[in-house]
Design a protein around this motif. Sequence first.
Motif, PDB file in Angstrom:
ATOM      1  N   TRP A   1     -21.855 -30.569  32.369  1.00 28.03           N
ATOM      2  CA  TRP A   1     -20.478 -30.151  32.135  1.00 28.03           C
ATOM      3  C   TRP A   1     -20.370 -29.315  30.864  1.00 28.03           C
ATOM      4  O   TRP A   1     -19.707 -28.277  30.843  1.00 28.03           O
ATOM      5  CB  TRP A   1     -19.559 -31.365  32.062  1.00 28.03           C
ATOM      6  CG  TRP A   1     -18.134 -30.994  31.799  1.00 28.03           C
ATOM      7  CD1 TRP A   1     -17.242 -30.477  32.683  1.00 28.03           C
ATOM      8  CD2 TRP A   1     -17.443 -31.095  30.551  1.00 28.03           C
ATOM      9  NE1 TRP A   1     -16.035 -30.256  32.068  1.00 28.03           N
ATOM     10  CE2 TRP A   1     -16.132 -30.619  30.755  1.00 28.03           C
ATOM     11  CE3 TRP A   1     -17.816 -31.537  29.281  1.00 28.03           C
ATOM     12  CZ2 TRP A   1     -15.188 -30.578  29.739  1.00 28.03           C
ATOM     13  CZ3 TRP A   1     -16.871 -31.502  28.278  1.00 28.03           C
ATOM     14  CH2 TRP A   1     -15.571 -31.025  28.506  1.00 28.03           C
ATOM     15  N   LEU A   2     -21.003 -29.770  29.783  1.00 22.42           N
ATOM     16  CA  LEU A   2     -20.962 -29.017  28.530  1.00 22.42           C
ATOM     17  C   LEU A   2     -21.612 -27.649  28.675  1.00 22.42           C
ATOM     18  O   LEU A   2     -21.106 -26.650  28.150  1.00 22.42           O
ATOM     19  CB  LEU A   2     -21.642 -29.809  27.409  1.00 22.42           C
ATOM     20  CG  LEU A   2     -20.863 -31.010  26.890  1.00 22.42           C
ATOM     21  CD1 LEU A   2     -21.726 -31.839  25.954  1.00 22.42           C
ATOM     22  CD2 LEU A   2     -19.582 -30.568  26.214  1.00 22.42           C
ATOM     23  N   ALA A   3     -22.736 -27.593  29.391  1.00 22.53           N
ATOM     24  CA  ALA A   3     -23.410 -26.311  29.598  1.00 22.53           C
ATOM     25  C   ALA A   3     -22.542 -25.361  30.415  1.00 22.53           C
ATOM     26  O   ALA A   3     -22.419 -24.170  30.092  1.00 22.53           O
ATOM     27  CB  ALA A   3     -24.753 -26.526  30.281  1.00 22.53           C
TER      28      ALA A   3
ATOM     29  N   LYS B   1     -19.321 -25.475  30.686  1.00 25.84           N
ATOM     30  CA  LYS B   1     -18.137 -25.141  29.896  1.00 25.84           C
ATOM     31  C   LYS B   1     -18.453 -24.001  28.926  1.00 25.84           C
ATOM     32  O   LYS B   1     -17.639 -23.124  28.714  1.00 25.84           O
ATOM     33  CB  LYS B   1     -17.667 -26.385  29.143  1.00 25.84           C
ATOM     34  CG  LYS B   1     -16.385 -26.220  28.398  1.00 25.84           C
ATOM     35  CD  LYS B   1     -15.982 -27.528  27.756  1.00 25.84           C
ATOM     36  CE  LYS B   1     -14.808 -27.293  26.828  1.00 25.84           C
ATOM     37  NZ  LYS B   1     -14.519 -28.450  26.018  1.00 25.84           N
ATOM     38  N   ARG B   2     -19.647 -24.048  28.373  1.00 27.63           N
ATOM     39  CA  ARG B   2     -20.054 -23.020  27.404  1.00 27.63           C
ATOM     40  C   ARG B   2     -20.455 -21.722  28.090  1.00 27.63           C
ATOM     41  O   ARG B   2     -20.135 -20.651  27.621  1.00 27.63           O
ATOM     42  CB  ARG B   2     -21.195 -23.562  26.560  1.00 27.63           C
ATOM     43  CG  ARG B   2     -21.582 -22.646  25.459  1.00 27.63           C
ATOM     44  CD  ARG B   2     -22.628 -23.275  24.578  1.00 27.63           C
ATOM     45  NE  ARG B   2     -22.984 -22.360  23.531  1.00 27.63           N
ATOM     46  CZ  ARG B   2     -22.908 -22.620  22.256  1.00 27.63           C
ATOM     47  NH1 ARG B   2     -22.484 -23.788  21.865  1.00 27.63           N
ATOM     48  NH2 ARG B   2     -23.255 -21.739  21.363  1.00 27.63           N
ATOM     49  N   TRP B   3     -21.209 -21.853  29.191  1.00 30.72           N
ATOM     50  CA  TRP B   3     -21.667 -20.679  29.954  1.00 30.72           C
ATOM     51  C   TRP B   3     -21.161 -20.825  31.384  1.00 30.72           C
ATOM     52  O   TRP B   3     -21.865 -21.374  32.236  1.00 30.72           O
ATOM     53  CB  TRP B   3     -23.184 -20.594  29.951  1.00 30.72           C
ATOM     54  CG  TRP B   3     -23.759 -20.496  28.583  1.00 30.72           C
ATOM     55  CD1 TRP B   3     -23.671 -19.451  27.731  1.00 30.72           C
ATOM     56  CD2 TRP B   3     -24.527 -21.507  27.897  1.00 30.72           C
ATOM     57  NE1 TRP B   3     -24.312 -19.736  26.552  1.00 30.72           N
ATOM     58  CE2 TRP B   3     -24.852 -20.997  26.638  1.00 30.72           C
ATOM     59  CE3 TRP B   3     -24.943 -22.793  28.230  1.00 30.72           C
ATOM     60  CZ2 TRP B   3     -25.579 -21.717  25.708  1.00 30.72           C
ATOM     61  CZ3 TRP B   3     -25.676 -23.507  27.311  1.00 30.72           C
ATOM     62  CH2 TRP B   3     -25.985 -22.968  26.080  1.00 30.72           C
TER      63      TRP B   3
END
Length: 165
Positions: free
Chosen positions: A110-112, A114-116
């Motif tokens: 999810w964080l990845a 969200k960032r890319w």
Amino acid sequence: MASVFLVWLLFIIVYDCRQRRAPNWLVLAGAAAALGALAFGMQPFETDWTSALLGGGAGFGFLLLFYAFGLMGAGDVKFAGALGLWVGLSALLPIWIGASLMAGAHSVLWLALKRWPFFPRLALMLTGPSQTPESGASIRRLRIIPYAAYLALATAAWMVWGRQS
């Protein structure tokens, strides 16, 4: 009785993935079924009363700490307690480890994303339902990880692979 347990796990998985909550009626139904299975000697995992009650207490009590710090929803905590009634104390550690690894992978992905944002639809699926408040409703805390669903998935895996030793 194992089929009742699997259906209950399936309901938890679907509901938690779609709504990011484990409803009280579903958790209580699972806990009641576990106690009924124990009372009538139909417990599918050969768990006795002592192990079941210790498992229920440990499942609820340990995750209650995470809830107290705002890291987990109350439904996840209650589900862990009901799950402990089914599987007993000895099975909780491998189930928690498996569920936590899946939840960690969910978070990292999810964080990845969200960032890319290469796959925006996947990022939306991982986030869960829209968290916009309705008119007059307070803004609720964003619940991204369906931990009860991951506990249920890890339990299903434990049923297949973990009990063979």
